[in-house]
Design a protein around this motif. Structure first.
Motif, mmCIF file in Angstrom:
data_model
loop_
_atom_site.group_PDB
_atom_site.id
_atom_site.type_symbol
_atom_site.label_atom_id
_atom_site.label_comp_id
_atom_site.label_asym_id
_atom_site.label_seq_id
_atom_site.Cartn_x
_atom_site.Cartn_y
_atom_site.Cartn_z
ATOM 1 N N PRO A 186 0.839 -1.223 0.000
ATOM 2 C CA PRO A 186 0.000 0.000 0.000
ATOM 3 C C PRO A 186 0.866 1.262 0.000
ATOM 4 O O PRO A 186 1.113 1.869 1.050
ATOM 5 C CB PRO A 186 -0.806 -0.135 1.280
ATOM 6 C CG PRO A 186 0.055 -0.966 2.180
ATOM 7 C CD PRO A 186 0.791 -1.929 1.290
ATOM 8 N N CYS A 187 1.313 1.671 -1.173
ATOM 9 C CA CYS A 187 2.238 2.800 -1.287
ATOM 10 C C CYS A 187 1.642 4.009 -1.998
ATOM 11 O O CYS A 187 2.309 5.037 -2.132
ATOM 12 C CB CYS A 187 3.505 2.363 -2.024
ATOM 13 S SG CYS A 187 3.195 1.737 -3.688
ATOM 14 N N ILE A 188 0.384 3.900 -2.476
ATOM 15 C CA ILE A 188 -0.236 4.994 -3.222
ATOM 16 C C ILE A 188 -1.465 5.481 -2.458
ATOM 17 O O ILE A 188 -2.497 4.788 -2.417
ATOM 18 C CB ILE A 188 -0.638 4.551 -4.639
ATOM 19 C CG1 ILE A 188 0.596 4.056 -5.400
ATOM 20 C CG2 ILE A 188 -1.328 5.686 -5.390
ATOM 21 C CD1 ILE A 188 0.286 3.507 -6.784
ATOM 22 N N PRO A 189 -1.408 6.653 -1.819
ATOM 23 C CA PRO A 189 -2.589 7.176 -1.121
ATOM 24 C C PRO A 189 -3.670 7.584 -2.134
ATOM 25 O O PRO A 189 -3.371 8.206 -3.155
ATOM 26 C CB PRO A 189 -2.053 8.394 -0.373
ATOM 27 C CG PRO A 189 -0.560 8.261 -0.393
ATOM 28 C CD PRO A 189 -0.229 7.513 -1.635
ATOM 29 N N TYR B 150 -9.581 8.422 3.072
ATOM 30 C CA TYR B 150 -8.248 8.221 2.525
ATOM 31 C C TYR B 150 -7.727 6.839 2.917
ATOM 32 O O TYR B 150 -7.924 6.390 4.050
ATOM 33 C CB TYR B 150 -7.290 9.307 3.016
ATOM 34 C CG TYR B 150 -7.667 10.681 2.523
ATOM 35 C CD1 TYR B 150 -7.235 11.146 1.284
ATOM 36 C CD2 TYR B 150 -8.483 11.502 3.288
ATOM 37 C CE1 TYR B 150 -7.589 12.392 0.821
ATOM 38 C CE2 TYR B 150 -8.851 12.765 2.834
ATOM 39 C CZ TYR B 150 -8.401 13.199 1.602
ATOM 40 O OH TYR B 150 -8.768 14.433 1.142
ATOM 41 N N GLN B 151 -7.057 6.196 1.987
ATOM 42 C CA GLN B 151 -6.430 4.911 2.241
ATOM 43 C C GLN B 151 -5.264 4.747 1.275
ATOM 44 O O GLN B 151 -5.130 5.515 0.308
ATOM 45 C CB GLN B 151 -7.437 3.771 2.078
ATOM 46 C CG GLN B 151 -8.039 3.661 0.684
ATOM 47 C CD GLN B 151 -9.118 2.600 0.599
ATOM 48 O OE1 GLN B 151 -10.296 2.912 0.637
ATOM 49 N NE2 GLN B 151 -8.721 1.345 0.499
ATOM 50 N N ALA B 152 -4.415 3.775 1.527
ATOM 51 C CA ALA B 152 -3.265 3.507 0.671
ATOM 52 C C ALA B 152 -3.456 2.156 -0.003
ATOM 53 O O ALA B 152 -3.857 1.169 0.640
ATOM 54 C CB ALA B 152 -1.976 3.525 1.476
ATOM 55 N N LEU C 239 -1.608 11.739 -3.164
ATOM 56 C CA LEU C 239 -0.205 11.866 -2.784
ATOM 57 C C LEU C 239 0.045 13.246 -2.204
ATOM 58 O O LEU C 239 -0.420 14.250 -2.754
ATOM 59 C CB LEU C 239 0.706 11.638 -3.999
ATOM 60 C CG LEU C 239 1.005 10.181 -4.343
ATOM 61 C CD1 LEU C 239 -0.187 9.547 -5.047
ATOM 62 C CD2 LEU C 239 2.242 10.061 -5.220
ATOM 63 N N ASP D 265 7.488 3.498 0.883
ATOM 64 C CA ASP D 265 6.453 4.157 0.091
ATOM 65 C C ASP D 265 6.893 5.564 -0.291
ATOM 66 O O ASP D 265 6.715 6.005 -1.440
ATOM 67 C CB ASP D 265 5.115 4.170 0.832
ATOM 68 C CG ASP D 265 5.199 4.825 2.206
ATOM 69 O OD1 ASP D 265 6.325 5.024 2.715
ATOM 70 O OD2 ASP D 265 4.138 5.152 2.770
ATOM 71 N N GLU D 266 7.526 6.285 0.642
ATOM 72 C CA GLU D 266 8.020 7.617 0.322
ATOM 73 C C GLU D 266 9.206 7.551 -0.636
ATOM 74 O O GLU D 266 9.393 8.448 -1.465
ATOM 75 C CB GLU D 266 8.408 8.349 1.605
ATOM 76 C CG GLU D 266 7.243 8.587 2.554
ATOM 77 C CD GLU D 266 7.660 9.354 3.795
ATOM 78 O OE1 GLU D 266 8.576 10.199 3.697
ATOM 79 O OE2 GLU D 266 7.079 9.096 4.866
ATOM 80 N N TRP E 48 7.828 7.600 -4.039
ATOM 81 C CA TRP E 48 7.405 8.936 -4.484
ATOM 82 C C TRP E 48 8.610 9.765 -4.927
ATOM 83 O O TRP E 48 8.575 10.412 -5.983
ATOM 84 C CB TRP E 48 6.689 9.671 -3.350
ATOM 85 C CG TRP E 48 5.549 8.931 -2.726
ATOM 86 C CD1 TRP E 48 4.875 7.853 -3.237
ATOM 87 C CD2 TRP E 48 4.940 9.195 -1.448
ATOM 88 N NE1 TRP E 48 3.901 7.436 -2.368
ATOM 89 C CE2 TRP E 48 3.917 8.242 -1.264
ATOM 90 C CE3 TRP E 48 5.170 10.141 -0.464
ATOM 91 C CZ2 TRP E 48 3.127 8.229 -0.128
ATOM 92 C CZ3 TRP E 48 4.379 10.126 0.681
ATOM 93 C CH2 TRP E 48 3.364 9.176 0.839
#
Length: 528
Positions: A13-16, A23-25, A43, A159-160, A163
């Protein structure tokens, strides 16, 4: 044997995202499967949001067949229209087949996503994790407002890291980087990313899938060789020695123009990146290409190779000042060209067109290394005002924007003149404002007051007073004179000449807004 660190972005779960106001990832695979139920990406970094939209647009083009170069223009529009009105999502089996065909692991030892594993051998040393992260000081830079230093770097959650990996490929800096040796090339200098310092405009629909379909644009060229592909579909990382493949549509255009090579170094379980290599990806000049989400400004007096440039991101420039560039279709005499994705939005279903908004993502940077600030904004529904659907409304918006810009330039000039007159000793001759002269204190303060009021006046004209919008100059002249009076007011009691100088500036601003004054100026500029 301990398991190797892994972080597959298609599963983790890396994409908000935003779904029904919450909101969820999600992982990339689930984002594609649920795109017709997702409201929007969420994001927190606008440049990553903009980069991921391009990545998802390229994927959607293949999953929907909208990347088929054999489709005629009518067939392409008919296919997209059918997808927009079907109410269905992407076919689950197609999504799974697509994701299963590539490696999405950030830390795969052989083909890490959007990275080059050869950097571990080709680079003289690591770059540090702070070099990867926008906003962290790196190297010898002082950490004025940050707890991060290169002597004690904080690991970056994976996850960051994903990005910031995207941001580096699109907005990466030019200049000094970690030295890399590949074939005959040994260098420690990189060129800027393809979107550096630009302002992106993204059509936005009711769902993420609708947004991605609105980002599609048809092909108008000949055969594409080599076959079009995204970086994660290529068998090997980009070749650093030979020239890159030509820019093809839509995948290489949207995802394959990076000028940087990156390699992340994970911790033991893959939950974070602890170090990185960041260096150049190619020493050959980049092929010319026009990103479909950028406004292109034409500078008629510049050299041919510098004539067309993307509109730069400017945190001091209000976004409503770019609306007419989106709404006007343009012609051969226009000095601005709207993003190519907006040229394909004229045959949309009525319901889609009525709710279409525009997401703006800007990253205020210089052309090399300095990053100032990133920002984003979302317009109200506006595509019904496009020139193809409501020409009078589009022309009113353009006229209002031009009037606001014209009065701002006059405000700066007359505020500078008034300042010079006030600062000149009695009996002296005040210097005339010079071209390129820095704004005086009065000009800076007046413009800071003017632009927020000008934006309010702009929307009042567009929404409430369409009759006044046909002659907007007096409205913005009143806005400019009010701003100038407020800026000068504290100095009226301290400077004997401030009052007369202000009165002359106000008269000049008011007179310049009259139709007769503008006709005289137009006639003077029309003379050979």
């Amino acid at each position: 044997m301990p398991a190797l660190p892994a972080y597959p972005v298609d599963l983790r779960p890396c994409i908000p995202v935003q779904v029904a106001g919450r909101y969820q990832a999600l992982g990339l695979r689930e984002v594609l499967l649920q795109a017709h139920r997702i409201d929007d990406l969420a994001l927190p970094l606008p440049p990553a949001h903009s980069a991921l939209l391009r990545m998802l647009t390229a994927i959607t083009a293949e999953l929907t067949g909208l990347d088929d170069t054999n489709l005629s223009l009518d067939e392409w529009h008919e296919r997209r229209r059918g997808l927009l009105t079907s109410g269905r999502g992407l076919k689950p089996q197609d999504v799974h087949d697509y994701c299963d065909a590539s490696t999405w692991d950030l830390y795969d030892p052989h083909r890490p996503l959007l990275q080059d594993p050869r950097l571990a051998e080709q680079c003289t040393k690591t770059s540090g994790i702070n070099k990867l992260v926008f906003g962290r000081p790196a190297g010898n830079n002082l950490s004025w407002l940050s707890v991060h230093t290169d002597t004690a770097p904080h690991p970056l959650p994976s996850d960051e890291a994903f990005w910031h990996l995207l941001i580096q490929h699109y907005y990466g800096a030019a200049g000094r980087c970690t030295t890399r040796s590949a074939g005959p090339h040994t260098s420690g200098r990189a060129t800027a990313g393809p979107l550096r310092s630009t302002l992106s405009f993204h059509p936005q629909g009711a769902t993420l899938l609708e947004t991605l379909l609105l980002h599609q644009f048809p092909y108008r060229g000949g055969p594409q060789r080599p076959p079009d592909a995204c970086p994660w579909q290529e068998p090997d990382p980009p070749d650093p020695v030979n020239p890159p493949p030509p820019v093809t549509w839509p995948k290489r255009l949207l995802t394959g123009r990076s000028r940087h090579a990156v390699l992340l170094i994970p911790n033991a379980d893959g939950s974070a990146a602890t170090n990185s290599y960041l260096t150049w990806a190619a020493q050959h000049p980049a092929y010319p290409a026009t990103d479909p989400c950028l406004i292109i400004d034409t500078h008629t007096r510049a050299k041919a190779e510098q004539r067309d440039t993307p509109r730069r991101a400017d945190a001091d420039r209000a976004l409503w000042r770019d609306l007419d560039a989106l709404l006007l279709a343009g012609d051969e005499n226009n000095t601005q060209r709207r993003p190519a994705v907006f040229d394909t939005l004229n045959d949309l279903p009525d319901a889609v067109r009525a709710r279409l908004r525009v997401r703006v993502c800007g990253f205020d940077q210089d052309g090399r290394t300095t990053n100032s600030i990133w920002y984003t904004a979302l317009t109200p529904p506006l595509w019904n005002w496009a020139e193809e659907h409501d020409p009078p409304a589009a022309r009113r918006i353009a006229a209002c924007r031009q009037a606001a810009e014209h009065l701002a330039a006059l405000l700066r000039t007359h505020a500078n003149t008034a300042w010079n007159e006030t600062q000149t000793p009695t009996g002296g001759t005040p210097p005339a404002p010079r071209r390129g002269q820095k704004p005086s204190r009065w000009a800076r303060e007046a413009l800071a007051l003017y632009w927020p009021r000008a934006e309010q006046a702009f929307w009042n004209l567009v929404h409430q007073n369409p009759d006044e919008a046909s002659e907007p100059y007096p409205v913005f002249a009143r806005t400019a004179t009010d701003a100038l009076r407020q800026a000068v007011r504290p100095d009226l009691a301290r400077h004997r000449m401030a009052g007369p100088a202000l009165a002359r500036a106000v008269r000049a601003l008011t007179a310049a807004a009259t139709p007769a004054a503008r006709r005289t100026k137009a006639a003077r500029h029309a003379q050979p």
